[in-house]
Structure formats: structure tokens, C-alpha cells
Design an enzyme around this catalytic site. Structure first.
Site, PDB file in Angstrom:
ATOM      1  N   LEU A   7       0.907  -1.271  -0.010  1.00 41.41           N
ATOM      2  CA  LEU A   7      -0.100  -0.120  -0.019  1.00 41.41           C
ATOM      3  C   LEU A   7       0.933   1.361   0.076  1.00 41.41           C
ATOM      4  O   LEU A   7       1.644   1.423   0.630  1.00 41.41           O
ATOM      5  CB  LEU A   7      -0.932  -0.099   1.034  1.00 41.41           C
ATOM      6  CG  LEU A   7      -2.029   1.218   1.273  1.00 41.41           C
ATOM      7  CD1 LEU A   7      -3.262   0.615   1.940  1.00 41.41           C
ATOM      8  CD2 LEU A   7      -1.334   2.277   2.022  1.00 41.41           C
ATOM      9  N   ASP A  60      -8.120  11.929   0.559  1.00 40.07           N
ATOM     10  CA  ASP A  60      -7.561  13.249   0.835  1.00 40.07           C
ATOM     11  C   ASP A  60      -7.251  13.075   2.383  1.00 40.07           C
ATOM     12  O   ASP A  60      -8.043  13.133   3.093  1.00 40.07           O
ATOM     13  CB  ASP A  60      -8.506  14.286   0.627  1.00 40.07           C
ATOM     14  CG  ASP A  60      -7.743  15.730   0.879  1.00 40.07           C
ATOM     15  OD1 ASP A  60      -6.723  15.639   1.824  1.00 40.07           O
ATOM     16  OD2 ASP A  60      -8.557  16.781   0.587  1.00 40.07           O
ATOM     17  N   ASP A  66     -11.239  10.208   5.450  1.00 42.61           N
ATOM     18  CA  ASP A  66     -10.362   9.481   4.403  1.00 42.61           C
ATOM     19  C   ASP A  66      -9.406   8.800   5.017  1.00 42.61           C
ATOM     20  O   ASP A  66      -8.924   7.618   4.457  1.00 42.61           O
ATOM     21  CB  ASP A  66      -9.999  10.324   3.443  1.00 42.61           C
ATOM     22  CG  ASP A  66     -11.109  11.044   2.326  1.00 42.61           C
ATOM     23  OD1 ASP A  66     -12.193  10.801   2.768  1.00 42.61           O
ATOM     24  OD2 ASP A  66     -10.658  11.547   1.294  1.00 42.61           O
ATOM     25  N   ASN A  86       4.178   7.656   2.409  1.00 44.10           N
ATOM     26  CA  ASN A  86       4.942   8.667   1.633  1.00 44.10           C
ATOM     27  C   ASN A  86       4.259  10.027   1.398  1.00 44.10           C
ATOM     28  O   ASN A  86       5.147  11.003   0.971  1.00 44.10           O
ATOM     29  CB  ASN A  86       5.288   7.761   0.222  1.00 44.10           C
ATOM     30  CG  ASN A  86       5.608   8.680  -0.886  1.00 44.10           C
ATOM     31  OD1 ASN A  86       6.918   9.261  -0.691  1.00 44.10           O
ATOM     32  ND2 ASN A  86       5.018   8.986  -1.723  1.00 44.10           N
ATOM     33  N   TYR A 151       8.068  22.284   7.608  1.00 42.70           N
ATOM     34  CA  TYR A 151       8.374  20.887   6.915  1.00 42.70           C
ATOM     35  C   TYR A 151       9.302  20.257   7.810  1.00 42.70           C
ATOM     36  O   TYR A 151       9.053  18.934   7.791  1.00 42.70           O
ATOM     37  CB  TYR A 151       8.686  21.431   5.495  1.00 42.70           C
ATOM     38  CG  TYR A 151       8.934  20.141   4.620  1.00 42.70           C
ATOM     39  CD1 TYR A 151       8.127  19.350   4.179  1.00 42.70           C
ATOM     40  CD2 TYR A 151      10.377  19.555   4.387  1.00 42.70           C
ATOM     41  CE1 TYR A 151       8.280  18.301   3.372  1.00 42.70           C
ATOM     42  CE2 TYR A 151      10.575  18.819   3.682  1.00 42.70           C
ATOM     43  CZ  TYR A 151       9.687  17.880   3.471  1.00 42.70           C
ATOM     44  OH  TYR A 151       9.957  16.730   2.524  1.00 42.70           O
ATOM     45  N   LYS A 155       9.210  16.255   9.429  1.00 38.20           N
ATOM     46  CA  LYS A 155       9.935  15.183   9.135  1.00 38.20           C
ATOM     47  C   LYS A 155      10.599  14.454  10.246  1.00 38.20           C
ATOM     48  O   LYS A 155      11.183  13.384  10.321  1.00 38.20           O
ATOM     49  CB  LYS A 155      10.795  15.414   7.934  1.00 38.20           C
ATOM     50  CG  LYS A 155      10.256  15.801   6.654  1.00 38.20           C
ATOM     51  CD  LYS A 155       9.352  14.709   6.225  1.00 38.20           C
ATOM     52  CE  LYS A 155       8.566  14.774   4.894  1.00 38.20           C
ATOM     53  NZ  LYS A 155       7.632  13.713   4.393  1.00 38.20           N
TER      54      LYS A 155
HETATM   55  P1  NAP Z   1       4.982  14.697  -5.186  1.00 34.65           P
HETATM   56  O1  NAP Z   1       5.400  14.237  -6.561  1.00 34.65           O
HETATM   57  O2  NAP Z   1       4.334  15.910  -5.172  1.00 34.65           O
HETATM   58  O3  NAP Z   1       4.218  13.560  -4.531  1.00 34.65           O
HETATM   59  C1  NAP Z   1       3.287  13.755  -3.421  1.00 34.65           C
HETATM   60  C2  NAP Z   1       2.148  12.854  -3.532  1.00 34.65           C
HETATM   61  O4  NAP Z   1       1.595  12.905  -2.179  1.00 34.65           O
HETATM   62  C3  NAP Z   1       1.206  12.684  -4.660  1.00 34.65           C
HETATM   63  O5  NAP Z   1       1.240  11.543  -5.027  1.00 34.65           O
HETATM   64  C4  NAP Z   1       0.149  13.444  -4.215  1.00 34.65           C
HETATM   65  O6  NAP Z   1      -0.983  13.136  -4.772  1.00 34.65           O
HETATM   66  C5  NAP Z   1       0.088  13.285  -2.513  1.00 34.65           C
HETATM   67  N1  NAP Z   1      -0.596  13.925  -1.843  1.00 34.65           N
HETATM   68  C6  NAP Z   1      -0.569  15.305  -1.803  1.00 34.65           C
HETATM   69  N2  NAP Z   1      -1.587  15.762  -0.909  1.00 34.65           N
HETATM   70  C7  NAP Z   1      -2.256  14.812  -0.576  1.00 34.65           C
HETATM   71  C8  NAP Z   1      -3.395  14.676   0.287  1.00 34.65           C
HETATM   72  N3  NAP Z   1      -4.153  15.668   0.922  1.00 34.65           N
HETATM   73  N4  NAP Z   1      -4.053  13.549   0.291  1.00 34.65           N
HETATM   74  C9  NAP Z   1      -3.476  12.274  -0.055  1.00 34.65           C
HETATM   75  N5  NAP Z   1      -2.189  12.483  -0.920  1.00 34.65           N
HETATM   76  C10 NAP Z   1      -1.728  13.670  -1.215  1.00 34.65           C
HETATM   77  O7  NAP Z   1       6.359  14.790  -4.128  1.00 34.65           O
HETATM   78  P2  NAP Z   1       7.234  13.526  -3.708  1.00 34.65           P
HETATM   79  O8  NAP Z   1       8.669  14.437  -3.586  1.00 34.65           O
HETATM   80  O9  NAP Z   1       7.222  12.529  -4.615  1.00 34.65           O
HETATM   81  O10 NAP Z   1       6.929  13.456  -2.309  1.00 34.65           O
HETATM   82  C11 NAP Z   1       6.808  12.014  -1.635  1.00 34.65           C
HETATM   83  C12 NAP Z   1       7.418  12.068  -0.270  1.00 34.65           C
HETATM   84  O11 NAP Z   1       8.962  12.361  -0.291  1.00 34.65           O
HETATM   85  C13 NAP Z   1       6.840  13.291   0.585  1.00 34.65           C
HETATM   86  O12 NAP Z   1       6.663  12.852   1.928  1.00 34.65           O
HETATM   87  C14 NAP Z   1       7.966  14.257   0.965  1.00 34.65           C
HETATM   88  O13 NAP Z   1       8.024  15.001   1.747  1.00 34.65           O
HETATM   89  C15 NAP Z   1       9.050  13.360   0.533  1.00 34.65           C
HETATM   90  N6  NAP Z   1      10.324  13.902   0.237  1.00 34.65           N
HETATM   91  C16 NAP Z   1      10.760  14.574  -1.067  1.00 34.65           C
HETATM   92  C17 NAP Z   1      11.940  15.276  -1.182  1.00 34.65           C
HETATM   93  C18 NAP Z   1      11.917  15.910  -2.720  1.00 34.65           C
HETATM   94  O14 NAP Z   1      12.773  16.424  -2.816  1.00 34.65           O
HETATM   95  N7  NAP Z   1      11.241  15.670  -3.654  1.00 34.65           N
HETATM   96  C19 NAP Z   1      13.028  15.382  -0.308  1.00 34.65           C
HETATM   97  C20 NAP Z   1      12.577  14.585   0.878  1.00 34.65           C
HETATM   98  C21 NAP Z   1      11.663  13.868   1.164  1.00 34.65           C
HETATM   99  P3  NAP Z   1      -2.217  13.829  -5.197  1.00 34.65           P
HETATM  100  O15 NAP Z   1      -1.989  15.254  -5.624  1.00 34.65           O
HETATM  101  O16 NAP Z   1      -2.904  13.181  -6.357  1.00 34.65           O
HETATM  102  O17 NAP Z   1      -3.240  13.711  -3.921  1.00 34.65           O
END
Ligand code: NAP
Length: 259
Positions: A7, A60, A66, A86, A151, A155
Site C-alpha cells: 500500500l 484526501d 479518508d 509517503n 516542513y 520530518k
Molecule cells: P510529489 O510528486 O508532489 O508527490 C506527493 C504525493 O502525495 C502525490 O502522489 C500526491 O497526490 C500526494 N498527496 C499530496 N497531498 C495529498 C493529500 N492531501 N492526500 C493524499 N495524498 C496527497 O512529491 P514527492 O517528492 O514524491 O513526495 C513524496 C514524499 O517524499 C513526501 O513525503 C516528501 O516530503 C518526501 N520527500 C521529498 C523530497 C523531494 O525533494 N522531492 C525530499 C525529501 C522527502 P495527489 O495530489 O494526487 O493527492
């Protein structure tokens, strides 16, 4: 033969989507969770071509009802053996200018939903005596002053939760891995109102594919904390040892210098 199920929250883009593709290739069926149902259906169709079956759960996760639905899936579907915690959002304003609405949404998703779902997976996996929970934190958990503190704090919270979960659940056959990516090229930056490629030099940005490969390799290596960009794993071991060394000295009467 029944395939194990993973999941994934936040499966519609970025890190979550790439995990879904890589886990499907490793023989998992998927439960894909996010708000954007059309994107999830499209991913499910793509994964079907690789032989993986996907359930789509449109949710959401800032909404309590949800989150409850996803908790119920974790509880009831005994084929789920892997939970990728995630879904997350970021924000890049100077700390004092962070809008209240952003603080509330970020904490609801990155802290409240992530906690509720980690614990729901924990309860389900303890009952089944096995399972893997991957909590997606960030290097800013170690380096909070380098990013918006709300943020970073979310984390650091997830990191602390992971430590406590490891202590309580490890003996029950449940594996907790915390992944701490650095800047990774996903939509999160654009959604936060910035462009990672103008914000940071190219050598500081990881591609999503290499980030997820490294995290999965870390899991295979038995790591409980994986920092994909860290060249020397001993540095992390030293930091952890220093933290744990404080332990025995943290509970007592006031130290001499405070008297
Ligand atoms: P991303 O491409 O923006 O993906 C975020 C995901 O979370 C999307 O699938 C989005 O889907 C979902 N999401 C956002 N708001 C939501 C809500 N209210 N309910 C349910 N789902 C929701 O970003 P990502 O970088 O892959 O992020 C994934 C994780 O990695 C996050 O926890 C982020 O903090 C962590 N991270 C990222 C980075 C980086 O630089 N990218 C670095 C360190 C950690 P929908 O919009 O379809 O809901």
C-alpha cells in the site's frame, strides 16, 4: 501463488509512483492511494501490463474520514505486507511567513495522517507477525535549519516516530525503514511554488529513479535509516551512537551546573 501487496500513499506522482513501478516489477500487487483518481487509474493500467493488480483508493489524507478508510484497508487486507508512508507536501516560505492554512494542511498530512497510518500498519503487521513499513522522512530531519521549519519539523517528527516504532515493533517481526532523501526532482517543489532546478545546483538534486533504487537497496542491506546521498554510512552510525550515548544521562535530578 498469491502475490504480496504494497500500500502506497502519494502513489499518483514522484517518489510514490516510482516505488509502485519498482515494487510491481518485484512481484507486488498494489494499493494506490492519493487524491487524483485519474492518475491512479492510469498508473494501475500501466502496472497491469507488468502483471500487477492494483486497487485504487482515492483519499484526501488531510481529511480524517479518508484516513480512516485507508486505516481500514491496512487492517482488513491481510495480503498487504509493505506500507510506504509517503504522501507529503512541502512549503518554502521563510518560517515566520508560513500561512496558517499551509501549517494546518502540512501537519494534517505529513504528521497526523502519517502517524495514524504508520500505527495502523504497525497494528496490522504485528498481528500478522511480519511486514515492512517505510516512512518517507527527509534529510531536513537532521538538518532542519536548511528548510522551512514546519516542513523540517514534520520530518523530524516522523524520524522520532520511526525510532519509537522500531523499538516497539522490531521484536514482532516488523521492519521499519526511514528514508531520508535530499532534494529529489519531483512535483513537490512546483506544488510548493518553487523550481528545484533554479533553486539548487544540478549536483545537489537526485533523480527520483535513483533515489528509489537507493532506498530499496538500503532496505535489502538491512538499513533502518537510509540516506541515499550519504557517501559514508559510518557517519550516520556515529551520529546515531552519539544520540544513544546521551540516553542514560537524560533522566535524573538536575545536573551539578544547574544547582
Ligand atoms: P510529489 O510528486 O508532489 O508527490 C506527493 C504525493 O502525495 C502525490 O502522489 C500526491 O497526490 C500526494 N498527496 C499530496 N497531498 C495529498 C493529500 N492531501 N492526500 C493524499 N495524498 C496527497 O512529491 P514527492 O517528492 O514524491 O513526495 C513524496 C514524499 O517524499 C513526501 O513525503 C516528501 O516530503 C518526501 N520527500 C521529498 C523530497 C523531494 O525533494 N522531492 C525530499 C525529501 C522527502 P495527489 O495530489 O494526487 O493527492
Amino acid at each position: 501463488m498469491t502475490r504480496p501487496k504494497a500500500l502506497i500513499t502519494g502513489a499518483s506522482s514522484g517518489i510514490g509512483k516510482v516505488y509502485a513501478q519498482k515494487l510491481a516489477a518485484r512481484g507486488y500487487d498494489l494499493v494506490l492511494v492519493a487524491r487524483d483518481g485519474a492518475r491512479l487509474e492510469q498508473l494501475a493500467a500501466e502496472l497491469a501490463k507488468a502483471g500487477a493488480k492494483s486497487d485504487v483508493v482515492v483519499a484526501d489524507l488531510t481529511q480524517s474520514a479518508d484516513v480512516t478508510r485507508v486505516e481500514q484497508v491496512l487492517d482488513r487486507d491481510s495480503a498487504i505486507t509493505f506500507f510506504l508512508n509517503n504522501a507529503g507536501i512541502a512549503t518554502v516560505e521563510p518560517l515566520l511567513q508560513t500561512p496558517v492554512e499551509v501549517i494546518e494542511r502540512l501537519v494534517a498530512l505529513n504528521v497526523t495522517a502519517a502517524t495514524r497510518l504508520a500505527l495502523a500498519a504497525g497494528r496490522a503487521f504485528v498481528a500478522r507477525k511480519s511486514g515492512t513499513i517505510v516512512n518517507m522522512a527527509s534529510i531536513v530531519a537532521f538538518n532542519p535549519e536548511r528548510f522551512n521549519g514546519v516542513y523540517s519539523g514534520s520530518k523530524s517528527f516522523l524520524m522520532a516516530l520511526s525510532h519509537a516504532m522500531t523499538r516497539e515493533l522490531n521484536e514482532n517481526g516488523v521492519t521499519i525503514q526511514t528514508v531520508l532523501p535530499g532534494a529529489t526532482r519531483t512535483e513537490i517543489w512546483e506544488r510548493a511554488g518553487t523550481d528545484v532546478d533554479t533553486r539548487l545546483p544540478a549536483e545537489r538534486i537526485m533523480d527520483t529513479d535513483e533515489m528509489v533504487d537507493a532506498a530499496l537497496k538500503g532496505l535489502e542491506l538491512g538499513e533502518r535509516i537510509t540516506i541515499p546521498s550519504l557517501p559514508d554510512a559510518n557517519q550516520l552510525a556515529d551520529a546515531e551512537a552519539a544520540r544513544l550515548k546521551l540516553g542514560p544521562n537524560l533522566w535524573a535530578h538536575p545536573a551539578e551546573r544547574y544547582r
